[in-house]
Design a protein around this motif. Structure first.
Motif: not given
Length: 118
Positions: A14-18, A57-60, A68-75, A110-112
Motif C-alpha cells: 500500500k503506497t496510496g490512499t484517498c 491529486d484531486e480526482i473525481a 491508483f487503485a493498484y497503489l492502494e494495495g487492497e483486495d 495521495e501517494t506516499f
C-alpha cells in the motif's frame, strides 16, 4: 481495519490512499500536502510507521485510474474492486454527516513512502 491497512503499508503493498475532499469541512483533519509526514497508528492507536506524502491529486471518484487503485494495495488491487469497496465506504461515511456521496465527488488521491517502521 486499521491493522489490516497498516500491514499492507508495512509490507510495501500500500503506497496510496484517498480521502473525500468534502469531508474535510466536517472534521479537524489537516488537508493532505506533498512532502508532509504522517504517523500511522495500529488499531490500538499506537504509532507504527511514519510516512511522507509524495503526491496529492484531486480526482473525481469516477475518474480514479486503475494504477491508483493498484497503489492502494487492497483486495485484488483491481479498479473494479477498489470502486466497489470505496463506493460503499464513502456512502456510509457521507451518510453519517447527512450527506449523499456521488461518483462525481472529488477525492484527494495521495501517494506516499514509508520513512520509519516501529
Amino acid at each position: 481495519m486499521a491493522d489490516s491497512l497498516l500491514a499492507l503499508v508495512l509490507e510495501g503493498k500500500k503506497t496510496g490512499t484517498c480521502s473525500a475532499k468534502k469531508l474535510f469541512d466536517y472534521d479537524d483533519e489537516p488537508l493532505p500536502k506533498e512532502k508532509e509526514y504522517s504517523i500511522i497508528p495500529d488499531g490500538k492507536s499506537q504509532p507504527k510507521a511514519v510516512i511522507q506524502t509524495i503526491t496529492v491529486d484531486e480526482i473525481a471518484f469516477c475518474d480514479v485510474p486503475a494504477d491508483f487503485a493498484y497503489l492502494e494495495g487492497e483486495d485484488d488491487r483491481s479498479l473494479a474492486q477498489w470502486r466497489y469497496v470505496h463506493l460503499n465506504y464513502f456512502q456510509e461515511v457521507f451518510h453519517t454527516y447527512g450527506l449523499t456521496f456521488t461518483e462525481k465527488e472529488i477525492l484527494y488521491c495521495e501517494t506516499f513512502r514509508v520513512c520509519y517502521r516501529a
